[in-house]
Write a protein that holds these residues in place. Structure first.
Motif, PDB file in Angstrom:
ATOM      1  N   LEU A  58       0.816  -1.215   0.000  1.00 46.16           N
ATOM      2  CA  LEU A  58       0.000   0.000   0.000  1.00 46.16           C
ATOM      3  C   LEU A  58       0.851   1.267   0.000  1.00 46.16           C
ATOM      4  O   LEU A  58       0.437   2.300  -0.553  1.00 46.16           O
ATOM      5  CB  LEU A  58      -0.935   0.000   1.217  1.00 46.16           C
ATOM      6  CG  LEU A  58      -2.055  -1.042   1.210  1.00 46.16           C
ATOM      7  CD1 LEU A  58      -2.792  -1.043   2.546  1.00 46.16           C
ATOM      8  CD2 LEU A  58      -3.028  -0.796   0.058  1.00 46.16           C
ATOM      9  N   LYS A 103      -4.634   4.181  -2.451  1.00 48.05           N
ATOM     10  CA  LYS A 103      -5.229   3.084  -1.685  1.00 48.05           C
ATOM     11  C   LYS A 103      -4.899   3.233  -0.203  1.00 48.05           C
ATOM     12  O   LYS A 103      -5.754   3.011   0.668  1.00 48.05           O
ATOM     13  CB  LYS A 103      -4.725   1.737  -2.212  1.00 48.05           C
ATOM     14  CG  LYS A 103      -5.233   1.377  -3.596  1.00 48.05           C
ATOM     15  CD  LYS A 103      -4.791  -0.017  -4.006  1.00 48.05           C
ATOM     16  CE  LYS A 103      -5.394  -0.390  -5.364  1.00 48.05           C
ATOM     17  NZ  LYS A 103      -5.040  -1.763  -5.780  1.00 48.05           N
ATOM     18  N   LEU A 104      -3.664   3.600   0.107  1.00 47.06           N
ATOM     19  CA  LEU A 104      -3.263   3.797   1.499  1.00 47.06           C
ATOM     20  C   LEU A 104      -4.096   4.900   2.145  1.00 47.06           C
ATOM     21  O   LEU A 104      -4.489   4.790   3.320  1.00 47.06           O
ATOM     22  CB  LEU A 104      -1.781   4.141   1.572  1.00 47.06           C
ATOM     23  CG  LEU A 104      -1.204   4.344   2.981  1.00 47.06           C
ATOM     24  CD1 LEU A 104      -1.360   3.078   3.812  1.00 47.06           C
ATOM     25  CD2 LEU A 104       0.262   4.759   2.903  1.00 47.06           C
ATOM     26  N   GLN A 142      -5.270  -5.816  -4.218  1.00 47.00           N
ATOM     27  CA  GLN A 142      -4.075  -5.419  -4.954  1.00 47.00           C
ATOM     28  C   GLN A 142      -4.339  -5.043  -6.414  1.00 47.00           C
ATOM     29  O   GLN A 142      -3.552  -4.299  -7.005  1.00 47.00           O
ATOM     30  CB  GLN A 142      -3.037  -6.543  -4.891  1.00 47.00           C
ATOM     31  CG  GLN A 142      -2.518  -6.789  -3.484  1.00 47.00           C
ATOM     32  CD  GLN A 142      -1.446  -7.853  -3.415  1.00 47.00           C
ATOM     33  OE1 GLN A 142      -1.321  -8.679  -4.330  1.00 47.00           O
ATOM     34  NE2 GLN A 142      -0.671  -7.861  -2.354  1.00 47.00           N
TER      35      GLN A 142
END
Length: 243
Positions: free
Chosen positions: A45, A51-52, A145
């Motif tokens: 991430l 996304k993080l 992912q």
């Protein structure tokens, strides 16, 4: 601060085993909680900042501090042996450490305030439940992912996949291929994810699974046992009321 040991000290003496309760003293155990897997995911991430950012917004950012170290199996075994499921307390020569929702929330960096969760499911909730039902850890990992976060629908897809993934490998781990059924209720309302009482979910599941393991003398220990280790170490070093 040290490993839990048997003690003759009156204030920390472990209560006698109740009749009908199994002992796991001489049994090897498999702990299902996987902090190294979480650490590996956060390494991924950190290279995908959008996304993080979503993971942080959902309230799981503190888990990024988990290390790439395997759990100390001997330590966990001793903590497990000295955990009394009748009063949710770890008894050792160092202290009698009570496990509470607040302490779990502090240990994991997740919310622990009581919150009313809606009971009635909308048709959208039912459709969401149907879509995610039966998803396993391999599928969830792949979705986390590979799902882009370029649109609102994709962001929701990613967020739901991550919630179920983190529950499966760390917060609510068990030995089945798929996630626990009640975990699906946590992905309906994404706007309140960061405020959900995750610590209570973790505690309820962990205590339930520890009771089962002790009653059946099971070798597989489910639930977030990592939280027990963190709370025990922190409290014996810094005291019960420290953050």
């Amino acid at each position: 601060m040290g490993r839990p040991k048997k003690s003759d000290a009156k204030h920390t003496e472990k209560p006698k085993q109740k009749e009908g309760e199994s002992s796991s003293k001489n049994q090897g155990h498999v702990f299902r909680c996987l902090p190294t897997t979480v650490a590996t995911m956060f390494d991924y991430l950190k290279d995908h900042l959008e996304k993080l950012k979503l993971v942080n917004q959902m309230g799981f950012g503190a888990l990024s501090h988990l290390q790439q170290n395997n759990l100390d199996q001997v330590m966990l075994k001793q903590i497990y042996d000295r955990f009394d499921v009748h009063d949710n307390t770890i008894y050792s020569d160092a202290a009698a450490v009570k496990i509470t929702t607040r302490k779990i929330g502090d240990a994991l960096g997740t919310a622990y305030e009581p919150r009313v969760v809606k009971k009635k499911l909308s048709q959208e909730d039912k459709d969401t439940h149907k879509f995610w039902q039966g998803k396993n850890i391999v599928t969830l990992t792949e979705m986390v992912q590979t799902t882009p976060v370029d649109t609102e629908d994709n962001r929701k897809l990613f967020m739901r996949a991550f919630i179920l993934w983190i529950e499966k490998v760390f917060l609510l781990p068990n030995s089945t291929a798929t996630i626990v059924s009640n975990a699906l209720t946590t992905i309906f309302d994404l706007e309140t994810t960061s405020k959900r009482n995750w610590a209570l979910n973790v505690q309820d599941f962990l205590i339930q699974e520890l009771k089962k393991a002790k009653q059946t003398n099971s070798a597989a220990i489910h639930g977030c046992v990592y939280a027990l280790m963190i709370i025990y170490f922190h409290e014996t070093q810094f005291g019960e009321n420290s953050k």
